[in-house]
Design an enzyme around this catalytic site. Structure first.
Site, PDB file in Angstrom:
ATOM      1  N   GLY A 106      10.198   1.858  57.990  1.00  0.00           N
ATOM      2  CA  GLY A 106      11.615   2.041  57.669  1.00  0.00           C
ATOM      3  C   GLY A 106      12.218   0.813  57.003  1.00  0.00           C
ATOM      4  O   GLY A 106      12.992   0.922  56.045  1.00  0.00           O
ATOM      5  N   CYS A 107      11.855  -0.357  57.489  1.00  0.00           N
ATOM      6  CA  CYS A 107      12.403  -1.609  56.958  1.00  0.00           C
ATOM      7  C   CYS A 107      11.884  -1.873  55.544  1.00  0.00           C
ATOM      8  O   CYS A 107      12.600  -2.393  54.697  1.00  0.00           O
ATOM      9  CB  CYS A 107      12.075  -2.774  57.890  1.00  0.00           C
ATOM     10  SG  CYS A 107      12.782  -2.525  59.540  1.00  0.00           S
ATOM     11  N   THR A 108      10.633  -1.488  55.298  1.00  0.00           N
ATOM     12  CA  THR A 108      10.061  -1.635  53.960  1.00  0.00           C
ATOM     13  C   THR A 108      10.782  -0.714  52.982  1.00  0.00           C
ATOM     14  O   THR A 108      11.199  -1.139  51.901  1.00  0.00           O
ATOM     15  CB  THR A 108       8.546  -1.322  53.989  1.00  0.00           C
ATOM     16  OG1 THR A 108       7.913  -2.261  54.870  1.00  0.00           O
ATOM     17  CG2 THR A 108       7.937  -1.425  52.602  1.00  0.00           C
TER      18      THR A 108
END
Length: 151
Positions: A41-43
């Protein structure tokens, strides 16, 4: 804190820089908090901000991502995905506390303290003018850009 000046704070940043909030008077700031470097998700979130970066720049806006990861972890994450903006290492939870983004979360059935994915817009005078909490990644960068475009 909405519609209030954001206290000045300083954090170590990638590229050997130091972020100081007061250095950006005259620009809009997008400060997004994310849980962990190099997670799916952060990527995706970082890549969406990366892909819209030129559009944010046209609108006099700088972007900064913040997590509790180390600078070394941030440098690797930034390089791997070619982020054009700096990542800030908040290992002491200075900004996390200021913006109140540390929440109890369920991780594999256990309660853990972690960062709630959140985004904040600080205006050209250093005032917090918009916040999103519990952010869903898909389409979020476009939503933030749209808000900036409406100013």
């Amino acid at each position: 804190m909405l519609n209030q000046p954001v206290p000045d704070f300083q954090l170590p940043a990638t590229s050997g820089k130091t972020f100081q909030r007061s250095d950006f008077i005259g620009k809009y700031l997008v400060i997004y908090f994310y849980p962990k470097d190099s997670t799916p998700g952060c990527t995706t979130q970082g890549m969406q901000f990366r892909d819209a970066y030129a559009d944010f720049q046209i609108k006099n806006t700088e972007i900064f991502g913040i997590s509790r990861d180390s600078l070394k972890s941030h440098e690797n994450f930034k390089a791997k995905f070619d982020f054009p903006f700096e990542l800030l290492a908040d290992t002491e939870e200075v900004a996390c506390t200021l913006f109140n983004v540390i929440k109890m979360k369920n991780m594999y059935g256990k309660q853990v303290r972690g960062i709630e994915r959140s985004t904040f817009i600080i205006d050209v005078n250093g005032v917090l003018i918009k916040e999103w909490r519990g952010v869903k990644v898909d389409g979020h960068a476009a939503e933030v850009l749209s808000f900036i475009g409406s100013l």
